[in-house]
Design an enzyme around this catalytic site. Structure first.
Site, PDB file in Angstrom:
ATOM      1  N   GLY A 215       5.665  -3.664 -78.131  1.00 39.06           N
ATOM      2  CA  GLY A 215       6.740  -2.822 -78.654  1.00 39.06           C
ATOM      3  C   GLY A 215       6.583  -2.398 -80.099  1.00 39.06           C
ATOM      4  N   GLY A 251       0.811  -2.408 -76.323  1.00 34.47           N
ATOM      5  CA  GLY A 251       0.099  -1.391 -75.547  1.00 34.47           C
ATOM      6  C   GLY A 251       0.020  -0.097 -76.333  1.00 34.47           C
ATOM      7  N   CYS A 322       7.280  24.918 -62.379  1.00 32.44           N
ATOM      8  CA  CYS A 322       8.474  25.741 -62.174  1.00 32.44           C
ATOM      9  C   CYS A 322       9.715  24.893 -62.405  1.00 32.44           C
ATOM     10  CB  CYS A 322       8.488  26.275 -60.753  1.00 32.44           C
ATOM     11  SG  CYS A 322       6.942  27.060 -60.320  1.00 32.44           S
TER      12      CYS A 322
HETATM   13  C1  LIG Z   1       5.340  -2.466 -71.550  1.00 30.71           C
HETATM   14  C2  LIG Z   1       5.232  -3.874 -71.939  1.00 30.71           C
HETATM   15  C3  LIG Z   1       4.449  -4.234 -73.039  1.00 30.71           C
HETATM   16  C4  LIG Z   1       3.793  -3.241 -73.951  1.00 30.71           C
HETATM   17  O1  LIG Z   1       4.740  -2.523 -74.669  1.00 30.71           O
HETATM   18  P1  LIG Z   1       4.309  -1.421 -75.761  1.00 30.71           P
HETATM   19  O2  LIG Z   1       5.584  -0.792 -76.169  1.00 30.71           O
HETATM   20  O3  LIG Z   1       3.381  -0.477 -75.087  1.00 30.71           O
HETATM   21  O4  LIG Z   1       3.637  -2.161 -76.880  1.00 30.71           O
HETATM   22  C5  LIG Z   1       4.306  -5.589 -73.280  1.00 30.71           C
HETATM   23  N1  LIG Z   1       4.894  -6.527 -72.508  1.00 30.71           N
HETATM   24  C6  LIG Z   1       5.665  -6.209 -71.454  1.00 30.71           C
HETATM   25  C7  LIG Z   1       6.287  -7.264 -70.646  1.00 30.71           C
HETATM   26  C8  LIG Z   1       5.870  -4.857 -71.146  1.00 30.71           C
HETATM   27  O5  LIG Z   1       6.662  -4.539 -70.108  1.00 30.71           O
END
Ligand SMILES: *Cc1c(COP(=O)(O)O)cnc(C)c1O
Length: 373
Positions: A215, A251, A322
């Site tokens: 996150g 991520g 569309c």
């Molecule tokens: C999606 C997710 C992440 C990665 O989150 P990012 O915002 O892409 O860093 C990590 N852990 C869990 C459990 C997730 O669902």
């Protein structure tokens, strides 16, 4: 930009261009900032492209997967990677696969823990907790069916006591997306303050693990403003007490900057007082701006000499679908945009191609190109 020009010349647009050299540099810098700090797992769901995974792998401790499909894919690409398996709604097949292949299973409910216990095989688990509380200023609060409330998690004690082959290793928490370093550190403190006494009470005192989630903030309005990994790494490292293992699983902030979606202008026109540039492709290739409700940042590479153009105007960039929702960016001032110009959208390396509805309207798939730097 050179590759974008080449692709335009050879009719190879739209295409995703992944800059693996830039990705390598970025993830190496993250790794360095975390020296002496938490373990780093990459959340594959941000972008599970095989070349991306192979580029990231040398700099991370493992990969977090969120489905049986992701697990099999990552296993095939990275046979030796340490895997953590999370995600709500795991099927029996997925649980069995996780027991065989994943080093850690993140358990989302007491019922899931019981089902895992029934498999009867050794497995190492983290229990996912969802701490309530205000999550102000975050891009996405993980409210809803993710993990267990502090009250609900109490039911796990009895299940664990009856199934010693299910080894409790620690706590997992991924509470929100879009947090800056300081806020993320405060959230981690909150998780640790809750989790430490809970694990102690459960007898999990041998190198307890705390997965603090992902996150990390990504600012789509400014591709140059990056999450402060150095401050974050230093402060997170300071939170750990002797014997504790901290782990994070970002991520988006890892791969977003390494991807470009490159396409070309098909038409430029005015409708109801607004200028539109209609581009080849659309949100069926890159759904990111629609899901995040933002303008995808872009650069216009002039190529169009003939045909409609507009100078010094606010232009809405749309795709070929569309539907009025097929928008890349709304009313963005541009110096000039013309039919035939190449448009390169940046920040397309995470939650872009792999979250999009590829088959809607049956347009051709984009190409995929890799710059190895
Ligand atoms: C999606 C997710 C992440 C990665 O989150 P990012 O915002 O892409 O860093 C990590 N852990 C869990 C459990 C997730 O669902």
């Amino acid at each position: 930009m050179r590759r974008a020009e080449e692709l335009a010349g050879s009719g190879g647009l739209p295409a995703f261009v992944y800059d693996l050299g830039a990705l390598r540099e970025h993830v190496a810098a993250i790794r360095k900032a975390l020296t002496g700090g938490p373990e780093l797992f990459y959340a594959a769901k941000a972008n599970p492209d095989a070349e991306i995974l192979k580029t990231v792998a040398p700099y991370v401790d493992g990969i977090e997967v969120a489905s049986g499909g992701e697990l099999k894919h990552v296993r095939a690409v990275l046979p030796k990677a340490r895997l953590a398996f999370g995600g709500p709604g795991k099927t029996d097949e997925e649980l069995a696969l996780a027991v065989r292949e994943a080093e850690r299973v993140h358990v989302e409910s007491p019922h899931e823990l019981s089902r895992l216990a029934r498999i009867g095989r050794d497995v190492d688990v983290l229990l996912r907790v969802n701490l309530a509380g205000e999550r102000k200023g975050v891009a996405l609060a993980m409210s809803g069916p993710f993990g267990m409330d502090p009250e609900a998690i109490e039911a796990c004690h009895e299940i664990l006591a009856g199934a010693p082959w299910v080894r409790l290793r620690g706590i997992h928490a991924h509470l929100a997306s879009g947090l800056e370093a300081e806020a993320l550190v405060r959230q981690s403190e909150e998780i640790l303050q809750w989790a430490r006494p809970w694990l102690e009470k459960t007898g999990c005192t041998q190198n307890p693990e705390f997965n603090l989630g992902g996150g990390m903030a990504v600012d789509y309005t400014d591709p140059h403003r990056r999450f402060d990994w150095t401050t974050y790494g230093r402060q997170i490292a300071a939170l750990a007490q002797p014997g504790e293992i901290l782990r994070i699983e970002p991520g988006r902030a890892v791969t977003v900057y390494a991807g470009w979606y490159v396409t070309q202008v098909l038409d430029v026109k005015k409708a109801h007082g607004q200028w539109y540039a209609v581009l080849r492709g659309g949100t069926h290739h890159i759904r990111t701006p629609v899901t995040k409700n933002h303008n995808q940042p872009f650069t216009v590479l002039p190529r169009g000499e003939q045909g409609p153009a507009v100078n010094g105007a606010e232009v809405t960039l749309v795709g070929q679908l569309c539907t009025p929702k097929d928008v890349f960016a709304r009313q963005v001032p541009v110096d000039r945009i013309a039919v035939g110009d190449v448009v390169a959208f940046s920040m397309a390396g995470a939650y872009a191609w792999n979250i999009s509805h590829h088959d809607f309207l049956m347009h051709p798939k984009p190409g995929f190109h890799y710059l190895s730097g």
